[in-house]
Design a protein around this motif. Structure first.
Motif, mmCIF file in Angstrom:
data_model
loop_
_atom_site.group_PDB
_atom_site.id
_atom_site.type_symbol
_atom_site.label_atom_id
_atom_site.label_comp_id
_atom_site.label_asym_id
_atom_site.label_seq_id
_atom_site.Cartn_x
_atom_site.Cartn_y
_atom_site.Cartn_z
ATOM 1 N N LEU A 281 81.790 53.116 40.360
ATOM 2 C CA LEU A 281 82.411 53.976 39.372
ATOM 3 C C LEU A 281 83.666 53.614 38.557
ATOM 4 O O LEU A 281 83.937 54.457 38.053
ATOM 5 N N GLY A 282 84.076 52.564 39.132
ATOM 6 C CA GLY A 282 85.545 52.053 38.377
ATOM 7 C C GLY A 282 86.643 52.940 38.909
ATOM 8 O O GLY A 282 87.596 53.107 38.192
ATOM 9 N N ILE A 283 86.256 53.269 40.191
ATOM 10 C CA ILE A 283 87.682 54.028 40.639
ATOM 11 C C ILE A 283 88.283 53.118 41.507
ATOM 12 O O ILE A 283 87.624 52.369 42.481
ATOM 13 N N SER A 284 89.762 53.159 41.764
ATOM 14 C CA SER A 284 90.608 52.253 42.601
ATOM 15 C C SER A 284 89.866 52.435 44.019
ATOM 16 O O SER A 284 89.851 53.623 44.854
ATOM 17 N N THR A 285 89.561 51.356 44.687
ATOM 18 C CA THR A 285 89.373 51.371 46.135
ATOM 19 C C THR A 285 90.269 51.691 47.057
ATOM 20 O O THR A 285 90.096 52.026 48.199
ATOM 21 N N ASP A 286 91.717 51.851 46.494
ATOM 22 C CA ASP A 286 92.878 52.403 47.441
ATOM 23 C C ASP A 286 92.746 53.505 47.735
ATOM 24 O O ASP A 286 93.176 54.073 48.874
ATOM 25 N N ARG A 287 91.835 54.294 47.194
ATOM 26 C CA ARG A 287 91.645 55.711 47.400
ATOM 27 C C ARG A 287 90.587 56.236 48.424
ATOM 28 O O ARG A 287 90.441 57.250 48.900
ATOM 29 N N VAL A 288 89.934 54.923 48.751
ATOM 30 C CA VAL A 288 88.797 55.177 49.877
ATOM 31 C C VAL A 288 89.589 55.338 51.273
ATOM 32 O O VAL A 288 90.511 54.622 51.795
ATOM 33 N N PRO A 289 89.385 56.529 51.946
ATOM 34 C CA PRO A 289 89.961 56.771 53.331
ATOM 35 C C PRO A 289 89.788 55.521 54.324
ATOM 36 O O PRO A 289 88.593 55.031 54.211
ATOM 37 N N LYS A 290 90.841 55.207 55.079
ATOM 38 C CA LYS A 290 90.563 54.376 55.976
ATOM 39 C C LYS A 290 89.591 54.610 57.125
ATOM 40 O O LYS A 290 89.485 56.076 57.612
ATOM 41 N N PRO A 291 89.014 53.962 57.828
ATOM 42 C CA PRO A 291 88.177 54.247 58.990
ATOM 43 C C PRO A 291 88.884 54.830 59.980
ATOM 44 O O PRO A 291 90.097 54.333 60.119
ATOM 45 N N SER A 292 88.211 55.945 60.829
ATOM 46 C CA SER A 292 88.850 56.435 61.752
ATOM 47 C C SER A 292 89.240 55.363 62.829
ATOM 48 O O SER A 292 88.379 54.563 62.958
ATOM 49 N N ALA A 293 90.145 55.425 63.548
ATOM 50 C CA ALA A 293 90.682 54.533 64.789
ATOM 51 C C ALA A 293 89.554 54.474 65.860
ATOM 52 O O ALA A 293 89.205 53.319 66.383
ATOM 53 N N SER A 294 88.829 55.373 66.021
ATOM 54 C CA SER A 294 87.898 55.540 67.161
ATOM 55 C C SER A 294 86.615 55.605 66.526
ATOM 56 O O SER A 294 85.780 55.287 67.493
ATOM 57 N N ALA A 295 86.474 55.220 65.270
ATOM 58 C CA ALA A 295 85.083 55.118 64.631
ATOM 59 C C ALA A 295 84.430 53.917 64.899
ATOM 60 O O ALA A 295 84.815 52.769 64.534
ATOM 61 N N HIS A 296 83.178 54.243 65.515
ATOM 62 C CA HIS A 296 82.369 52.953 65.679
ATOM 63 C C HIS A 296 81.312 53.026 64.498
ATOM 64 O O HIS A 296 81.409 54.123 63.842
ATOM 65 N N ASP A 297 80.263 52.258 64.454
ATOM 66 C CA ASP A 297 79.446 52.254 63.492
ATOM 67 C C ASP A 297 78.526 53.182 63.976
ATOM 68 O O ASP A 297 77.535 52.996 64.603
ATOM 69 N N SER A 298 78.683 54.713 63.797
ATOM 70 C CA SER A 298 77.648 55.544 64.179
ATOM 71 C C SER A 298 76.460 55.865 63.309
ATOM 72 O O SER A 298 75.714 56.548 63.584
ATOM 73 N N GLN A 299 76.191 55.274 62.100
ATOM 74 C CA GLN A 299 75.517 55.135 61.290
ATOM 75 C C GLN A 299 75.121 56.620 61.033
ATOM 76 O O GLN A 299 75.921 57.225 60.296
ATOM 77 N N ASP A 300 73.952 57.162 61.378
ATOM 78 C CA ASP A 300 73.626 58.717 60.982
ATOM 79 C C ASP A 300 73.812 59.927 62.124
ATOM 80 O O ASP A 300 72.990 60.696 61.942
ATOM 81 N N LEU A 301 74.462 59.360 63.223
ATOM 82 C CA LEU A 301 74.417 60.745 64.190
ATOM 83 C C LEU A 301 75.245 61.734 63.742
ATOM 84 O O LEU A 301 76.338 61.709 63.895
ATOM 85 N N VAL A 302 74.690 62.760 63.376
ATOM 86 C CA VAL A 302 75.373 63.907 62.658
ATOM 87 C C VAL A 302 75.029 65.118 63.800
ATOM 88 O O VAL A 302 74.059 65.261 64.323
ATOM 89 N N LEU A 303 76.208 66.174 64.071
ATOM 90 C CA LEU A 303 75.884 66.957 64.622
ATOM 91 C C LEU A 303 74.739 67.899 64.303
ATOM 92 O O LEU A 303 74.613 68.037 62.930
ATOM 93 N N GLY A 304 73.648 68.229 65.028
ATOM 94 C CA GLY A 304 72.436 68.957 64.506
ATOM 95 C C GLY A 304 71.320 68.117 64.343
ATOM 96 O O GLY A 304 70.152 68.732 64.019
ATOM 97 N N SER A 305 71.437 66.874 64.402
ATOM 98 C CA SER A 305 70.420 66.043 64.219
ATOM 99 C C SER A 305 69.488 66.000 65.274
ATOM 100 O O SER A 305 69.867 66.398 66.537
ATOM 101 N N ALA A 306 68.229 65.693 65.232
ATOM 102 C CA ALA A 306 67.134 65.515 66.024
ATOM 103 C C ALA A 306 67.217 64.229 66.857
ATOM 104 O O ALA A 306 66.907 63.184 66.060
ATOM 105 N N ILE A 307 67.605 63.970 68.041
ATOM 106 C CA ILE A 307 67.697 62.689 68.571
ATOM 107 C C ILE A 307 66.855 62.620 69.805
ATOM 108 O O ILE A 307 66.469 63.548 70.519
ATOM 109 N N CYS A 308 66.463 61.553 69.840
ATOM 110 C CA CYS A 308 65.595 61.073 71.086
ATOM 111 C C CYS A 308 66.392 59.614 71.868
ATOM 112 O O CYS A 308 67.034 58.932 71.364
ATOM 113 N N PHE A 309 66.249 59.901 73.193
ATOM 114 C CA PHE A 309 66.853 59.026 73.972
ATOM 115 C C PHE A 309 66.084 57.840 74.492
ATOM 116 O O PHE A 309 64.857 58.152 74.940
#
Length: 386
Positions: A281-309
């Motif tokens: 979009l031609g927006i400065s990438t400096d404006r992208v928030p830094k990854p959270s310190a504890s963030a793993h690559d959680s892909q799409d695990l969102v509260l409310g998701s239907a999950i299977c173990f």
DNA sequence: GGGGATGCGTCGCAGACTGA
DNA sequence: TCAGTCTGCGACGCATCCCC
């Protein structure tokens, strides 16, 4: 410009039967713009030049079609209405197949893309779905009435899920030859759920229309030259000034950040995706928030998701957590637990080893579902219960 | 009745666990 | 160490649903 996205074409056909040699005897079309407003309706009986099949179902008699046009006489009118729109139907595969058969008889190519199936959205028969959603019951087995009912279902469900046409369609439509980024494993990026979290708090419908198109063009995180050309064309057609286009890009970018931050965590993957969108979009990438310190690559695990173990998790204290314990934690934390990995009722698989080759993991990959590490799941549970 | 998607039940295998 | 039991998983088949 040949290709563009103008909204939805909700279709219903009455036919002589199910088979390869069966014909369409009535078609109803409801055309919606990108905001689900009806802009046109079309209905016609069609003379199939053969017996009418189950007359007791569709109640169409030989006398009724004796003066009706044949399909080749209305094919252009139908094609023009469907062209450049997301095709929608209740049990879409059936209507799409019947229309494809008719167009193929004329030697025409019919490729409307995957479209939207309201049967899949509701898992209910058309009259039952209308009843469940407090919509007027259709005059069942009348093409236009059924198409109107399907349109109402789409309109009712899609906004409640905050879904734009691109997110609803969820697949590259018939509009442009698009880029389609694939990750190293060959699987498609799981963007649809994330995009579905976006909310555009904007009153200017022209901007919203443009953002819809932007959303559609960017769900592979890239803007091809065709897509860029089309967006420029659309902005011009919507009467958007350059500063308004810039504002739309800004709104879209901020909405993506809000969507990514909704679970309180910016993962590495989300950071990478946001960076890609900012660049496109031609927006400065400096404006992208830094990854959270504890963030793993959680892909799409969102509260409310239907999950299977799958698999048995051994905690850091060496204690084995049973599946029942994990499921109990999940339920208490706001997840929905499902027993099996299915296309429609499972959003995500939580595995002890995300590279697991268990049957559930394999099926999740087959269906394009994210597989999240058990550690990440427990991390989220602890955050929720903190 | 055709076609496709989905859900569910059953069976057999493999590995883990338990008690003698 | 061995046999019996339990559990998880994959594979498969069947039933159901939905459209006309």
């Amino acid at each position: 410009m040949k290709s563009r996205c103008d909204g939805y074409a909700v279709v219903d056909v009455e036919t002589t039967g199910f088979g390869k040699h069966d014909r369409v005897v009535e078609i109803g079309l409801v055309l919606l713009d990108a905001r689900y407003r009806v802009v046109d309706e079309f209905e016609t009986l069609i003379d199939p030049r053969r017996d009418l099949g189950p007359t007791h179902i569709h109640r169409i008699t030989p006398a009724m079609v004796s003066a009706a046009p044949t399909f080749d006489e209305v094919a252009v009118a139908i094609a023009r209405r469907i062209e450049n729109r997301v095709l929608v139907a209740h049990n879409l595969p059936f209507d799409r197949r019947m229309l494809a058969q008719e167009f193929q008889r004329l030697g025409a190519d019919f490729n409307p893309g995957l479209g939207v199936c309201t049967l899949k959205l509701t898992n209910q028969k058309l009259p039952v779905a209308c009843q469940s959603l407090n919509l007027p019951p259709p005059v069942h087995h009348r093409a236009l009435a059924d198409a109107r009912a399907s349109a109402s279902i789409l309109k009712t469900l899609a906004p409640s899920q905050q879904q734009t046409p691109a997110a609803v369609c969820n697949v590259p439509g018939p509009f442009l030859q698009r880029t389609h980024r694939r990750c190293a494993t060959g699987e498609t990026q799981p963007m649809s759920r994330w995009l579905s979290r976006l909310v555009f708090d904007e009153g200017d419908t022209r901007l919203v229309q443009y953002i819809d198109l932007l959303d559609w063009a960017l769900d592979d995180l890239e803007l091809s030259s065709d897509e860029q050309t089309y967006l420029n064309y659309s902005a011009e057609e919507l009467g958007l000034r350059p500063d308004e286009v810039e504002r739309a890009h800004e709104l879209y970018f901020l909405s993506m950040i809000a969507g990514a931050e909704k679970d309180g965590v910016i993962t590495q993957q989300e950071h990478a995706d946001l960076t890609a969108v900012a660049s496109a979009l031609g927006i400065s990438t400096d404006r992208v928030p830094k990854p959270s310190a504890s963030a793993h690559d959680s892909q799409d695990l969102v509260l409310g998701s239907a999950i299977c173990f799958t698999g048995n998790y051994i905690g850091t204290d060496g204690r084995r957590l049973s599946k029942a314990e994990l499921e109990s934690m999940a339920t208490q934390s706001g997840f929905t637990v499902v027993a099996n990995v299915t296309k429609s009722k499972c959003d995500c698989v939580v595995a002890v080893d995300p590279n697991s080759s268990s049957g559930k993991a394999k099926r999740a990959r087959d269906y394009g579902k994210p597989i999240v590490a058990a550690e990440r799941f427990l991390e989220i549970v602890m955050q929720v219960n903190a």
